[in-house]
Design an enzyme around this catalytic site. Structure first.
Site, PDB file in Angstrom:
ATOM      1  N   SER A  94      -6.155  -0.647   2.930  1.00  0.00           N
ATOM      2  CA  SER A  94      -7.021  -1.707   2.802  1.00  0.00           C
ATOM      3  C   SER A  94      -6.516  -2.852   3.020  1.00  0.00           C
ATOM      4  O   SER A  94      -5.194  -3.113   3.080  1.00  0.00           O
ATOM      5  CB  SER A  94      -7.884  -1.703   1.439  1.00  0.00           C
ATOM      6  OG  SER A  94      -8.423  -0.537   1.106  1.00  0.00           O
ATOM      7  N   GLU A 111     -11.550   0.290   8.982  1.00  0.00           N
ATOM      8  CA  GLU A 111     -12.583  -0.576   8.492  1.00  0.00           C
ATOM      9  C   GLU A 111     -13.994   0.318   8.057  1.00  0.00           C
ATOM     10  O   GLU A 111     -14.487   0.989   8.633  1.00  0.00           O
ATOM     11  CB  GLU A 111     -13.133  -1.552   9.606  1.00  0.00           C
ATOM     12  CG  GLU A 111     -12.231  -2.275  10.485  1.00  0.00           C
ATOM     13  CD  GLU A 111     -12.081  -3.716   9.597  1.00  0.00           C
ATOM     14  OE1 GLU A 111     -12.828  -4.430   9.789  1.00  0.00           O
ATOM     15  OE2 GLU A 111     -10.902  -3.919   9.154  1.00  0.00           O
ATOM     16  N   HIS A 137      -9.873   0.254   3.743  1.00  0.00           N
ATOM     17  CA  HIS A 137      -9.893   1.364   4.969  1.00  0.00           C
ATOM     18  C   HIS A 137      -9.885   2.591   4.500  1.00  0.00           C
ATOM     19  O   HIS A 137      -9.015   3.080   3.613  1.00  0.00           O
ATOM     20  CB  HIS A 137      -8.601   0.879   5.742  1.00  0.00           C
ATOM     21  CG  HIS A 137      -8.447  -0.576   6.387  1.00  0.00           C
ATOM     22  ND1 HIS A 137      -7.306  -1.186   6.529  1.00  0.00           N
ATOM     23  CD2 HIS A 137      -9.464  -1.549   6.554  1.00  0.00           C
ATOM     24  CE1 HIS A 137      -7.473  -2.597   7.143  1.00  0.00           C
ATOM     25  NE2 HIS A 137      -8.519  -2.511   6.858  1.00  0.00           N
ATOM     26  N   ASN A 167      -1.648  -3.412   1.559  1.00  0.00           N
ATOM     27  CA  ASN A 167      -1.022  -2.208   1.107  1.00  0.00           C
ATOM     28  C   ASN A 167       0.506  -2.204   0.949  1.00  0.00           C
ATOM     29  O   ASN A 167       1.185  -1.381   0.599  1.00  0.00           O
ATOM     30  CB  ASN A 167      -1.250  -1.072   1.824  1.00  0.00           C
ATOM     31  CG  ASN A 167      -2.820  -0.744   2.156  1.00  0.00           C
ATOM     32  OD1 ASN A 167      -3.261  -0.837   3.085  1.00  0.00           O
ATOM     33  ND2 ASN A 167      -3.601  -0.392   0.913  1.00  0.00           N
ATOM     34  N   VAL A 171      -5.174   0.003  -2.038  1.00  0.00           N
ATOM     35  CA  VAL A 171      -4.200   1.070  -2.453  1.00  0.00           C
ATOM     36  C   VAL A 171      -2.840   0.351  -2.792  1.00  0.00           C
ATOM     37  O   VAL A 171      -2.151  -0.140  -1.648  1.00  0.00           O
ATOM     38  CB  VAL A 171      -4.175   2.263  -1.602  1.00  0.00           C
ATOM     39  CG1 VAL A 171      -3.216   3.496  -1.863  1.00  0.00           C
ATOM     40  CG2 VAL A 171      -5.488   3.060  -1.634  1.00  0.00           C
TER      41      VAL A 171
END
Length: 691
Positions: free
Chosen positions: A177, A626, A199, A420, A246
């Site tokens: 993400s 996305e 994501h 991330n 994450v």
């Protein structure tokens, strides 16, 4: 449309807008959950029921097949059904009632709309509040975290004698993400702003999001649950909101056991395994049910997940003793102030993900959130591999507290970001990692993904950021890696057609960008992991003290030029030209729509992250990246400004008009205005359901 209402309170209604987003108005919270369950069924009935069947560990019984049997084995091996029952019993009675009402909404929709559900999935009905607990438990703890894929990777690394990577650079297809929060010091309006941008996979999997708007007593949230989840995992209300990425958190450990005479060695003594036998039913091709016996063993660490050729591995997963994960997300969604949001995080029941927060009072906060095991020894790199299971020195039994986690609140920079990478770059100056145990996260010394560097570059450009600039930066398709290596590459390949094409290229991955395909083919060839990766090929190494002024150039221009020549040959062979348009090769597809795409791999430095990994002929289709995108400007003395888009659509159910209706907007890099007032919603109404 008028629906029967045995469970929902009078005056509960769902206003469905033209893009299939349900706006739920309920007189009480029980009815809000009921209508939410109903809504998820209308948009995702088959997917939701399939996911619940999988999470029960009964997928092979319902639908047969080797893949379903493997999934069921993993569910039962890890004791998911028994754990779910204990979690359900441990819920606060009021919140447990909410979960029951969500399940009733699912069942009532199915009873009143049987033709809307495929016959294959009706076998899962009815569902209960236990299913509503069990599915998120399975997904988070044994899908995101303790997955079969992760176990296989860890064991293979051990057996090959390789060193654990430490997972400093996420795989483009792994859960990921972006998120930004802009504080008053950086905001042109003086209002805090937030980007929500996870994501995840695009397919019909447990990663699938659905946008919802929930309004009940003291609750008004726009958010995105994953299908089957009764609460949003990202979202915003009229005062606060949060995005998530994450994080590089190690919530799962694998222990190598020493086995003697059917027992395992622990602190110098033999201990017996706890043993259980499960019977898994398996549907055969002729429709009959066969049975498979599954014998499981547990050590003090957790279940034995691998036992072959003298190698026995047990797995320990954080958070199984924290049953209020769903309630924590719900409390995060209702928080009206920073203090209330922090109180929700202090429940310490959501085991992973960064939390990136902003509110209408101008506060921003970033937390490396989750359950970090309180370990006695070593660093992150050590724990990233299989560890000895014969000593209590490696057995953790507690977690760091909320106050011990890396975080930043209202920094002088006026911003937080994450893509991330480890938490140390959440803002600048960097967070002092020496204040935290070495096992909390990777050191941050290694080269991060180019996506991270692109994020840092954009968020630090210029003195202030307007809302319009925020949205434009979110959609940026500029390739950071091209800016870093293309000058050297053009010199090394001077005079070639490939260099001429790249010299004319705008360094974007817009649908009509010419040269981007050629450059990405060069990147895939030259910087691939199989070819040694990226860090060693850069002329100027990455310097974590100067992240934006390092990691550029080509260390070996001649070999790079040779790789470009080979990429040019491939490009010409596949597409007939070196300047093929990006969107002719990389595509967006959902439902029946098939459109030129934009964005691209985070590893190449695209903040507009799309993994085009599904190949059809010589075209590549978006498979991950996305999903829900929201841009919010919070304001106390003005109306909140918010726009969202769920590019792949808000429904998966066959026949829905919302399988593809948002995809053209995604291709145009547009967001939809978030409508919160009934008058606005009713002006864009597709359907009304009353209960």
């Amino acid at each position: 449309m008028l629906a029967m209402r045995p469970h929902a309170a009078e005056n509960t209604e769902i206003l469905w807008d033209r893009y299939g987003v349900p706006h739920i108005y309920a007189a009480d919270r029980e009815s809000m959950f009921y209508a939410h369950g109903w809504s998820q069924m209308r948009n995702h009935a088959d997917l939701l029921l399939r996911l619940y069947g999988e999470s029960r560990g009964r997928a092979a019984e319902y639908w047969g097949g080797d893949a379903n049997l493997q999934l069921d084995r993993w569910v039962h091996l890890n004791g998911v059904p028994d754990r779910a029952r204990s979690w359900y019993d441990a819920q606060d009675p009021r919140f447990r009632k909410y979960l029951d009402e969500f399940a009733r909404g699912i069942n009532d929709f199915a009873a009143r709309n049987p033709a809307a559900i495929s016959p294959d999935y009706r076998v899962v009905l009815p569902v209960t509040g236990l299913d509503v607990i069990q599915h998120p438990l399975r997904v988070v703890h044994f899908g995101y975290m303790g997955s079969r894929a992760r176990m296989t990777n860890e064991v293979n690394t051990l057996l090959k004698g390789q060193r654990a990577s430490g997972a400093e650079e996420p795989d483009e297809l792994a859960a990921g993400s972006n998120t930004w929060a802009i504080g008053p010091a950086r905001s042109a309006s003086g209002n805090a702003m937030l980007i929500i941008n996870p994501h995840l996979s695009w397919g019909n999997t447990f990663y699938r999001y659905m946008q919802v708007h929930l309004v009940g007593p003291d609750y008004d949230q726009v958010g995105a649950p994953q299908v089957g989840f009764p609460v949003a995992v990202v979202g915003f209300n009229r005062h606060t909101g949060w995005g998530r990425t994450v994080n590089t958190i190690d919530t799962v450990d694998f222990y190598r056991l020493t086995v003697e005479d059917g027992q395992y060695v622990f602190d110098g003594a033999l201990r017996p395994f706890e043993r259980e036998t499960h019977t898994i039913k398996v549907r055969q091709a002729d429709g009959t049910l066969g049975e498979e016996r599954l014998d499981t063993r547990r050590s003090v660490h957790g279940p034995v997940v691998y036992d072959e050729n003298g190698t026995t591995i047990a797995m320990r997963v954080a958070g199984l003793d924290r049953p209020k994960m769903l309630e924590q997300w719900f409390r995060m969604g209702e928080a009206r102030t920073l203090e209330e949001f922090q109180a929700a995080l202090r429940m310490m029941s959501v085991p992973m993900w960064h939390a990136n927060y902003a509110d209408d009072r101008g506060h921003i906060m970033f937390v490396f959130d989750g359950l970090v095991p309180r370990r006695r020894v070593r660093d992150f790199q050590y724990w990233a591999g299989v560890v000895p299971g014969d000593t209590s020195e490696t057995l953790w039994t507690d977690y760091l507290s909320f106050d011990e986690l890396p975080k930043s609140i209202d920094p002088a920079s006026g911003w937080h970001q994450n893509a991330n990478e480890p938490p140390w770059l959440m803002t600048l100056p960097q967070v002092d990692r020496s204040k935290y145990p070495a096992y909390v996260a990777p050191t941050g010394q290694a080269l991060p993904q180019m996506r991270t560097l692109r994020s840092l570059r954009m968020i630090t450009e210029g003195p202030k950021i307007t809302y319009q600039q925020l949205v434009a930066k979110k959609h940026s398709t500029r390739m950071e890696l091209a800016d870093k290596v293309l000058p050297d590459l053009l010199k090394a390949a001077a005079g070639t057609e490939a260099a001429q094409v790249l010299a004319r290229w705008d360094r974007l991955t817009e649908a009509d960008s010419r040269g981007a395909v050629l450059f990405q083919m060069f990147v895939d060839r030259y910087f691939s992991a199989a070819n040694g990766g990226m860090a060693s090929k850069l002329r100027v190494p990455y310097d974590p003290v100067r992240p934006l002024d390092s990691a550029y150039g080509l260390a070996d221009p001649a070999s790079a030029a040779a790789a470009l020549s080979a990429a040019a040959d491939d490009c010409r062979a596949q597409y007939g030209a070196l300047d093929v348009k990006w969107g002719d090769v990389f595509r967006f597809a959902s439902g029946t729509a098939d459109l030129p795409g934009n964005g691209g791999p985070g590893g190449s430095g695209l903040f507009r992250t799309i993994a085009f990994a599904r190949r059809e002929g010589n075209k590549y289709y978006a498979a991950s990246g996305e999903t829900i995108v929201c841009a919010i400007e919070f304001a106390r003395k003005a109306t909140q400004r918010a726009e969202c888009l769920l590019g792949y659509g808000n429904a998966t159910q066959s026949g829905s008009p919302h399988l593809e209706d948002q995809l053209p907007l995604m291709a145009q890099k547009k967001l939809l205005p978030v409508r919160r007032e009934k008058k606005e919603i009713e002006a864009n109404l597709e359907m009304r359901e009353r209960f």
